[in-house]
Motif scaffolding. Structure first.
Motif, PDB file in Angstrom:
ATOM      1  N   TYR A 117      32.599  37.076  35.675  1.00  0.00           N
ATOM      2  CA  TYR A 117      32.898  38.509  35.485  1.00  0.00           C
ATOM      3  C   TYR A 117      32.032  39.092  34.376  1.00  0.00           C
ATOM      4  CZ  TYR A 117      35.487  42.806  34.566  1.00  0.00           C
ATOM      5  OH  TYR A 117      35.840  44.134  34.402  1.00  0.00           O
ATOM      6  N   SER A 118      31.567  40.310  34.596  1.00  0.00           N
ATOM      7  CA  SER A 118      30.781  41.022  33.590  1.00  0.00           C
ATOM      8  C   SER A 118      31.559  42.246  33.113  1.00  0.00           C
ATOM      9  CB  SER A 118      29.432  41.467  34.160  1.00  0.00           C
ATOM     10  OG  SER A 118      28.780  42.351  33.274  1.00  0.00           O
ATOM     11  N   GLY A 122      31.736  45.744  34.859  1.00  0.00           N
ATOM     12  CA  GLY A 122      33.077  45.868  35.415  1.00  0.00           C
ATOM     13  C   GLY A 122      33.205  45.257  36.790  1.00  0.00           C
ATOM     14  N   THR A 123      32.395  44.217  37.075  1.00  0.00           N
ATOM     15  CA  THR A 123      32.429  43.568  38.393  1.00  0.00           C
ATOM     16  C   THR A 123      32.389  42.053  38.244  1.00  0.00           C
ATOM     17  OG1 THR A 123      30.017  43.595  38.615  1.00  0.00           O
ATOM     18  CG2 THR A 123      31.226  45.486  39.520  1.00  0.00           C
ATOM     19  N   TYR A 124      32.842  41.386  39.292  1.00  0.00           N
ATOM     20  CA  TYR A 124      32.641  39.948  39.419  1.00  0.00           C
ATOM     21  C   TYR A 124      31.234  39.791  40.001  1.00  0.00           C
ATOM     22  CZ  TYR A 124      37.652  39.502  38.631  1.00  0.00           C
ATOM     23  OH  TYR A 124      38.911  39.553  38.077  1.00  0.00           O
ATOM     24  N   THR A 125      30.291  39.492  39.145  1.00  0.00           N
ATOM     25  CA  THR A 125      28.870  39.623  39.484  1.00  0.00           C
ATOM     26  C   THR A 125      28.403  38.705  40.616  1.00  0.00           C
ATOM     27  OG1 THR A 125      28.372  38.113  37.645  1.00  0.00           O
ATOM     28  CG2 THR A 125      28.222  40.487  37.224  1.00  0.00           C
ATOM     29  N   THR A 126      28.855  37.456  40.611  1.00  0.00           N
ATOM     30  CA  THR A 126      28.419  36.531  41.662  1.00  0.00           C
ATOM     31  C   THR A 126      28.941  36.990  43.019  1.00  0.00           C
ATOM     32  OG1 THR A 126      28.345  34.681  40.111  1.00  0.00           O
ATOM     33  CG2 THR A 126      28.430  34.141  42.451  1.00  0.00           C
ATOM     34  N   ALA A 127      30.201  37.381  43.056  1.00  0.00           N
ATOM     35  CA  ALA A 127      30.788  37.868  44.302  1.00  0.00           C
ATOM     36  C   ALA A 127      30.060  39.106  44.800  1.00  0.00           C
ATOM     37  CB  ALA A 127      32.269  38.169  44.105  1.00  0.00           C
ATOM     38  N   ALA A 128      29.736  40.001  43.882  1.00  0.00           N
ATOM     39  CA  ALA A 128      29.066  41.242  44.258  1.00  0.00           C
ATOM     40  C   ALA A 128      27.659  41.006  44.790  1.00  0.00           C
ATOM     41  CB  ALA A 128      29.010  42.186  43.060  1.00  0.00           C
ATOM     42  N   LEU A 157      32.617  43.964  47.700  1.00  0.00           N
ATOM     43  CA  LEU A 157      32.569  42.620  47.119  1.00  0.00           C
ATOM     44  C   LEU A 157      32.419  42.671  45.602  1.00  0.00           C
ATOM     45  CD1 LEU A 157      30.197  40.777  49.645  1.00  0.00           C
ATOM     46  CD2 LEU A 157      32.694  40.783  49.597  1.00  0.00           C
ATOM     47  N   GLY A 158      33.269  41.931  44.917  1.00  0.00           N
ATOM     48  CA  GLY A 158      33.169  41.820  43.466  1.00  0.00           C
ATOM     49  C   GLY A 158      33.713  42.989  42.680  1.00  0.00           C
ATOM     50  N   THR A 159      34.216  44.020  43.343  1.00  0.00           N
ATOM     51  CA  THR A 159      34.739  45.199  42.641  1.00  0.00           C
ATOM     52  C   THR A 159      36.249  45.088  42.472  1.00  0.00           C
ATOM     53  OG1 THR A 159      32.991  46.596  43.573  1.00  0.00           O
ATOM     54  CG2 THR A 159      34.936  47.709  42.668  1.00  0.00           C
ATOM     55  N   THR A 174      42.851  33.329  30.764  1.00  0.00           N
ATOM     56  CA  THR A 174      41.556  33.137  31.431  1.00  0.00           C
ATOM     57  C   THR A 174      40.461  34.034  30.880  1.00  0.00           C
ATOM     58  OG1 THR A 174      42.010  34.793  33.145  1.00  0.00           O
ATOM     59  CG2 THR A 174      42.760  32.529  33.569  1.00  0.00           C
ATOM     60  N   GLY A 175      40.842  35.130  30.232  1.00  0.00           N
ATOM     61  CA  GLY A 175      39.851  36.088  29.755  1.00  0.00           C
ATOM     62  C   GLY A 175      39.340  37.004  30.851  1.00  0.00           C
ATOM     63  N   LEU A 176      39.876  36.851  32.070  1.00  0.00           N
ATOM     64  CA  LEU A 176      39.462  37.670  33.205  1.00  0.00           C
ATOM     65  C   LEU A 176      40.458  38.805  33.438  1.00  0.00           C
ATOM     66  CD1 LEU A 176      38.493  34.810  35.699  1.00  0.00           C
ATOM     67  CD2 LEU A 176      36.930  36.238  34.365  1.00  0.00           C
ATOM     68  N   PRO A 177      40.018  39.875  34.074  1.00  0.00           N
ATOM     69  CA  PRO A 177      40.954  40.964  34.383  1.00  0.00           C
ATOM     70  C   PRO A 177      42.075  40.484  35.302  1.00  0.00           C
ATOM     71  CG  PRO A 177      38.670  41.653  34.712  1.00  0.00           C
ATOM     72  CD  PRO A 177      38.647  40.172  34.539  1.00  0.00           C
TER      73      PRO A 177
END
Length: 205
Positions: A117-118, A122-128, A157-159, A174-177
């Motif tokens: 995640y970035s 504001g996205t999950y970059t790999t997924a996007a 994807l990734g949003t 986890t530090g993730l949203p």
């Protein structure tokens, strides 16, 4: 020995042939498989179903004396020719599949499951950034299945998206949203209208 870590799923039957997929788990090849009941379709582990193949009607034969050491050896387990053959493929994560006809196959690819995640974007970059996650169209050409295109428009994807009742902000563990995001497409259903002869399909995750 076959175990849960191979994680087979996406079962379908088309013209008396059983097809299934593997897209996760720590062992094996993430790809599309079929069951060869003829014993002639894929001597090397890759091939196409034999014309007139029958549905399986017996379990795999095995020698009880070697079961504990080797497991039930999948002698009739074949990779559909043209689909990935690499161990632990990083670009193939198939789940549901649907045949529109004998030369057209749609595959739902669920994505790689990476949760990088970035906060800056504001996205999950790999997924996007995935190019094979979504609804794939494959066609049979000259004896080999070939990927024609992958549809991912509208999947975002990734949003991250909001889920009613979920907490807001980040998960402290986890530090993730808390907000999840779509990584790909998991399942698919379809039909061929009698009036047009053209397939229509709908994916669902």
């Amino acid at each position: 020995m076959l175990s849960r870590t191979t994680n087979f799923r996406g079962l379908t039957i088309f013209r008396n042939v059983v097809y299934y997929t593997k897209g996760s788990g720590s062992n094996g090849v993430n790809t599309v498989y079929f069951v060869d009941t003829t014993g002639q379709a894929c001597k090397s582990g890759v091939g196409l179903p034999e014309p007139g193949a029958a549905l399986p009607d017996n379990p795999i034969a095995y020698d009880p004396s070697v079961l504990q050491a080797k497991g039930v050896f999948p002698y009739n387990m074949c990779i559909l020719k043209g689909f990935p053959t690499a161990l632990k493929s990083a670009t193939s994560f198939p789940f549901g599949l649907w045949f529109a006809n004998s030369r057209t196959l749609y595959v739902a690819d669920e994505g790689d499951g990476d949760n990088t995640y970035s906060a800056a974007t504001g996205t999950y970059t790999t997924a996007a950034g995935q190019t094979t996650a979504g609804l794939q169209k494959w066609v049979l050409k000259n004896g080999t299945w070939t990927l024609v295109y992958t549809l991912s428009s509208g999947l975002s994807l990734g949003t991250p998206y909001t889920v009613p009742g979920y907490p807001s902000g980040d998960n402290a563990a986890t530090g993730l949203p808390w907000a999840p995001a779509t990584d790909g497409l998991r399942n698919i259903t379809g039909r061929v209208p009698r009036d047009s002869g053209r397939p229509s399909c709908g994916g669902f995750g």
